[in-house]
Design a protein around this motif. Sequence first.
Motif, PDB file in Angstrom:
ATOM      1  N   SER A 169       0.831  -1.207   0.000  1.00  0.00           N
ATOM      2  CA  SER A 169       0.000   0.000   0.000  1.00  0.00           C
ATOM      3  C   SER A 169       0.866   1.258   0.000  1.00  0.00           C
ATOM      4  N   ILE A 170       2.017   1.210   0.671  1.00  0.00           N
ATOM      5  CA  ILE A 170       2.927   2.358   0.662  1.00  0.00           C
ATOM      6  C   ILE A 170       3.607   2.471  -0.699  1.00  0.00           C
ATOM      7  N   ASP A 171       4.038   1.342  -1.255  1.00  0.00           N
ATOM      8  CA  ASP A 171       4.640   1.358  -2.588  1.00  0.00           C
ATOM      9  C   ASP A 171       3.704   1.998  -3.612  1.00  0.00           C
ATOM     10  N   ALA A 172       2.407   1.778  -3.429  1.00  0.00           N
ATOM     11  CA  ALA A 172       1.429   2.268  -4.394  1.00  0.00           C
ATOM     12  C   ALA A 172       1.223   3.780  -4.323  1.00  0.00           C
ATOM     13  N   LYS A 173       1.645   4.409  -3.235  1.00  0.00           N
ATOM     14  CA  LYS A 173       1.387   5.843  -3.098  1.00  0.00           C
ATOM     15  C   LYS A 173       2.628   6.689  -2.835  1.00  0.00           C
ATOM     16  N   ASP A 174       3.809   6.074  -2.762  1.00  0.00           N
ATOM     17  CA  ASP A 174       4.996   6.866  -2.412  1.00  0.00           C
ATOM     18  C   ASP A 174       5.785   7.364  -3.623  1.00  0.00           C
ATOM     19  N   GLY A 175       5.254   7.116  -4.836  1.00  0.00           N
ATOM     20  CA  GLY A 175       5.906   7.632  -6.030  1.00  0.00           C
ATOM     21  C   GLY A 175       6.799   6.639  -6.744  1.00  0.00           C
ATOM     22  N   PHE A 176       6.999   5.445  -6.176  1.00  0.00           N
ATOM     23  CA  PHE A 176       7.820   4.446  -6.855  1.00  0.00           C
ATOM     24  C   PHE A 176       7.098   3.938  -8.091  1.00  0.00           C
ATOM     25  N   ASP A 177       7.821   3.863  -9.218  1.00  0.00           N
ATOM     26  CA  ASP A 177       7.186   3.451 -10.467  1.00  0.00           C
ATOM     27  C   ASP A 177       8.116   2.535 -11.262  1.00  0.00           C
ATOM     28  N   GLY A 178       8.856   1.672 -10.560  1.00  0.00           N
ATOM     29  CA  GLY A 178       9.838   0.849 -11.239  1.00  0.00           C
ATOM     30  C   GLY A 178       9.391  -0.588 -11.448  1.00  0.00           C
ATOM     31  N   TRP A 179      10.197  -1.300 -12.249  1.00  0.00           N
ATOM     32  CA  TRP A 179      10.019  -2.731 -12.465  1.00  0.00           C
ATOM     33  C   TRP A 179      10.843  -3.492 -11.438  1.00  0.00           C
ATOM     34  N   ARG A 180      10.316  -4.629 -10.974  1.00  0.00           N
ATOM     35  CA  ARG A 180      11.038  -5.449 -10.029  1.00  0.00           C
ATOM     36  C   ARG A 180      10.875  -6.919 -10.395  1.00  0.00           C
ATOM     37  N   ILE A 181      11.910  -7.696 -10.111  1.00  0.00           N
ATOM     38  CA  ILE A 181      11.855  -9.148 -10.291  1.00  0.00           C
ATOM     39  C   ILE A 181      12.284  -9.781  -8.973  1.00  0.00           C
ATOM     40  N   VAL A 182      11.398 -10.548  -8.342  1.00  0.00           N
ATOM     41  CA  VAL A 182      11.739 -11.172  -7.071  1.00  0.00           C
ATOM     42  C   VAL A 182      11.329 -12.640  -7.084  1.00  0.00           C
ATOM     43  N   LYS A 183      12.039 -13.414  -6.322  1.00  0.00           N
ATOM     44  CA  LYS A 183      11.681 -14.810  -6.117  1.00  0.00           C
ATOM     45  C   LYS A 183      10.422 -14.860  -5.262  1.00  0.00           C
TER      46      LYS A 183
END
Length: 268
Positions: A169-183
């Motif tokens: 929920s924080i990622d969705a509103k803090d301005g982050f707009d990147g791609w991520r790849i995680v296991k």
Amino acid sequence: MSPSDAPSNTISKIEVVEYDPSWPELFELEAARIKQALGCNYVEIYHIGSTSIPGLSAKPIIDMLPVVRNIQEVDKATKAMESLGYEAKGEYGIAFRRYFQKGKDIRTHNVHVYQEGDPEISRYLNFRDWMRCHPDDTESYAKLKVDLANKFPYDILQYCNGKDAFVASIDAKDGFDGWRIVKALTDREWNAVRLFRQKYFFKSKEDPYTWTFTHKDHVHFVFYKNAEIIGYAHLQLWPENKGEFRFLDLIRPRIDIILRRAGKIRVA
């Protein structure tokens, strides 16, 4: 946010304590040592995680994010890091990272090394900076972590699962707009894995390969755009550092970006 994704759920007791004003100083002292260990590859280093957020209750472990010029060169600094008391853990569930832990029985520091330009850097910093400026979210996060530590004192996976929705929920509103790849680690990520496999590969049939979810030679990745899971990949590992993608699917365009990043995956 807890950047220390843990493949194992067998750990010492999870303890969340009140904010300690000495944490920034402890970061600065260790940061100088890390800088020296990384040598000419070093660019800068950040204090991240809950101990970097004034007033936030946290596990008393200092999370640090050094930025380097070349992530593969970090492997040459392993002995220097070990001389400081760190254990090298490889990528440890997050592609393109090098992760080190200090304190085998009583953890004191986590080091997450990324190459300059990696989207994970801005994700951690955006989360940290948002929480520093929004005391209501800080208070909610502190309460959540204390509750989870009391409920799951010896189960880090359930502790991480319990925080997952809040962090997203924080990622969705803090301005982050990147791609991520995680296991895949959390329940939300494994549910996404199952949905992708069923919808795009097995349709109405039952998935016959769920046994690969726990097999050491099979790695299941999810792809994020900001806080949303938008893709999935299944990588089978072969001898001699080789591997083969069994499945790769996205629900949005820009597959070229994902494939360029996926081509650099090294699992450790």
